[in-house]
Scaffold this active site. Structure first.
Site, PDB file in Angstrom:
ATOM      1  N   ASP A 259      -6.014 -45.696 -54.931  1.00 54.42           N
ATOM      2  CA  ASP A 259      -5.583 -45.476 -56.309  1.00 54.42           C
ATOM      3  C   ASP A 259      -5.187 -44.019 -56.540  1.00 54.42           C
ATOM      4  O   ASP A 259      -5.893 -43.095 -56.128  1.00 54.42           O
ATOM      5  CB  ASP A 259      -6.725 -45.859 -57.257  1.00 54.42           C
ATOM      6  N   GLU A 296      -1.122 -45.625 -53.544  1.00 54.88           N
ATOM      7  CA  GLU A 296      -0.499 -45.746 -54.858  1.00 54.88           C
ATOM      8  C   GLU A 296      -0.247 -44.345 -55.381  1.00 54.88           C
ATOM      9  O   GLU A 296      -1.183 -43.602 -55.679  1.00 54.88           O
ATOM     10  CB  GLU A 296      -1.398 -46.522 -55.817  1.00 54.88           C
ATOM     11  N   ASN A 394      -1.135 -50.541 -69.705  1.00 54.14           N
ATOM     12  CA  ASN A 394      -1.026 -49.241 -70.369  1.00 54.14           C
ATOM     13  C   ASN A 394       0.044 -49.229 -71.459  1.00 54.14           C
ATOM     14  O   ASN A 394       0.445 -48.164 -71.931  1.00 54.14           O
ATOM     15  CB  ASN A 394      -0.762 -48.143 -69.334  1.00 54.14           C
TER      16      ASN A 394
END
Length: 606
Positions: A259, A296, A394
């Site tokens: 992440d 990512e 988001n």
């Protein structure tokens, strides 16, 4: 070296914790009977003891300087949550039945991202297992699980995890996760785990009490960065490397998604990501099968996936946010926030050709040059998507593409991703047009922290120039609204869309020109004023031609067919796909002229 409580059998357990600056560290057993056991320190700051009469299930804390009592940073189980005692686990009792499992090559992966808590009504690891046959029927061969390290409460995206070695207790803990991975491998499905090595969550985070896990030299969006290059960093690096090997070894996980790798800061001579890649490569060699690391990041930095021989870090896969942003803006017309850098069909064509759109080009949003070319890296090192948890969750209201574009445009999004030469990722529910939102949610017990999160989310949306109050992140109702409506998959347009995705995946796997993941066997162009994307791919004598009309107007096009005869494979306007009926010929010749209706695509082959 193994951190945490390493059960040795016969009620013997070895405890090891890193705390280089403390004068005394003791093991405090709280059940089945209370005991306090001093630990011995080695020269690297690790405190150790091998203790008798410690059966599996024993609960314990570590006591620092005779007064501060906290759970184990490397706890394997937190049955009472982030503030409760850690639990001794016997990792050897589970009987694995995946001995015949083989690693799936990168160029064959079809990834499905899911959140354990909202994927099923039960919200557990084991509740996923009955859905594996339908995912396989769709064509999925890998699931990617959002973070599962123990977080506060029972609902969270997972990025607030504070015990990286402890599978979330409300999901089913150690046993539940092993059952899921075992079942996946038995049925031919790989498991990718989202690992968070750029920050720790705020509640239940006692890491700084044990050692210098953090540094003020860098800042992330979530507070102090993890200390990978300052004094005492070796203990921190070891903690993370061992955690990665723990998931791959003890839980048979196939790959880790790293992440926000762009928030893993390290200016040392050997970046932590490179050291992690070295350790995973060595582990892969020992195990006789390949394990993957997937970064990512939106840095557009191919150094992460280039080989060590040319100065790269040696990771396996790079997220390609550019691809998502291009397709999202072309479909929706949105231009706020970072979307202001996108919106042209030619950018999507460039992403098809080169992966990254920004290759040391000026980014208006960043107000600087951004990215570098990755054209030397093969397509199967890039993962693309039209939706994922970040890009949906988001948003102010957590809308999926289902709520933003037409049904015809949903088919365009599916085709653009699944017919690309890259690793495709689907976000749970997109395959049947799930209407439920996916929003951000937490269940913290610290009310001040809850209020801070609420204010932070509101500020984030104001930066995107979005008015209104976001949904309450602490609300259980919000969490429940995010659960998938699986019954829809068998109904009307949802059923048709699911079959459409299934057909695209079948074509991706069965057509030689679509199976080949090679930049040198494709030709991509765009007619910007018509929002028409055209690509041709080939393998030996077999070719495919795809025309995608993103415009809301009809578009005419005369392809140069070089004397060949082409046969139609798939047309999104066919009535079987709930289109208005195709006006395109079943067979094309070099004299053919095509008119594509708004928001449609067609695929031909020689």
């Amino acid at each position: 070296m193994k951190l945490g409580a390493n059960y040795l059998g016969e009620n013997r357990c070895e405890f090891r914790v890193w705390s280089p600056l403390r004068e005394t560290v003791s093991l405090k057993i709280v059940s089945p009977e209370e005991r306090l056991i001093p630990l011995e320190r080695d020269e690297q700051g690790y405190w150790n003891a091998t203790v008798e009469n410690i059966p599996p299930g024993t609960r314990y804390f570590y006591q620092l300087e005779g007064q501060f009592t906290h759970p184990d940073p490397a706890s394997h189980s937190q049955p009472e949550g982030v503030h409760g005692a850690s639990e001794v686990i016997d990792q050897n009792t589970f009987v694995w039945q995946d001995q015949n499992w083989k690693t799936i090559p990168l160029d064959e992966l079809i990834v499905y991202e899911l959140h354990v808590g909202t994927f099923t009504p039960e919200g557990t690891f084991e509740a996923i297992i009955p859905h594996l046959p339908e995912l396989l029927d769709l064509g999925i061969n890998a699931i990617e699980i959002m973070p599962i390290g123990q977080f506060p409460g029972d609902r969270n995206w997972g990025y607030d995890g504070v015990y990286l070695y402890a599978p979330q207790n409300s999901y089913g803990g150690v046993e539940g996760l092993k059952r899921l991975v075992n079942a996946c491998h038995q049925q031919g499905v790989a498991v990718i785990l989202d690992a968070v090595y750029n920050h720790f969550g705020p509640e239940g985070n006692y890491m700084a009490e044990f050692g210098p896990y953090f540094t003020e030299r860098y800042r992330t969006a979530w507070g102090f960065a993890i200390n990978y290059d300052q004094a005492y960093c070796q203990g921190v690096r070891q903690f993370v490397i061992e955690n990665a090997l723990y998931w791959l070894g003890d839980f048979h996980i196939d790959a880790l998604r790293l992440d926000a790798a762009d928030n893993i800061f390290d200016l040392g001579a050997k970046h932590i990501l490179k050291e992690l890649a070295d350790n995973v490569a060595e582990f892969s060699q020992q195990q006789g099968r390949k394990f993957y690391l997937m970064a990512e990041t939106d840095l557009n930095d191919a150094k992460l996936i280039r080989s060590k021989a040319v100065g790269g870090y040696g990771l396996d896969v790079h997220w390609c946010d550019d691809f998502h942003h291009a397709i999202h803006t072309v479909l929706t017309g949105e231009n706020m926030g970072y979307y202001k850098d996108y919106g042209r069909c030619e950018q999507l064509a460039k992403s098809y050709r080169e992966s990254f759109i920004y290759t040391w080009d000026y980014s208006p949003n960043r107000q600087r040059l951004h990215g570098e070319s990755a054209i030397d890296c093969p397509p199967y090192q890039f993962l693309v998507f039209s939706q994922n948890h970040d890009q949906v969750g988001n948003r102010l209201l957590g809308e999926r593409l289902t709520a933003l574009v037409s049904y015809e445009a949903l088919k365009l999004a599916a085709a653009t991703v699944l017919l690309s030469p890259y690793i495709p990722l689907l976000f749970m529910g997109e395959e049947y047009g799930e209407p439920a939102p996916f929003q951000y949610f937490i269940s913290h017990s610290d009310l001040e922290l809850v209020e801070a999160v609420r204010k932070g989310r509101k500020a984030d949306f104001e930066a995107f120039h979005l008015a209104g109050d976001p949904p309450d992140v602490q609300s259980r109702e919000i969490f429940d609204q995010c659960k998938l409506n699986w019954n829809l998959k068998q109904e009307g347009k949802h059923k048709i869309l699911w079959e459409f995705y299934q057909n695209l995946i079948r074509l991706r796997r069965s057509i030689p020109a679509l199976k080949l993941r090679d930049r040198n066997h494709q030709e991509v162009q765009c007619i910007e004023e018509d929002k028409l994307l055209i690509f041709r791919r080939w393998f030996e004598d077999q070719q495919v031609l795809c025309l995608i009309n993103f415009s809301k107007n009809p578009v005419s096009y005369s392809p140069n067919l070089i004397g060949k005869t082409w046969h139609k494979l798939l047309d999104s306007t066919d009535e079987k796909w709930m289109g208005l009926g195709s006006n395109l010929p079943e067979t094309l010749t070099d004299t053919s002229e095509l008119t594509l209706v708004p928001e449609s695509f067609v695929l031909y082959e020689t």
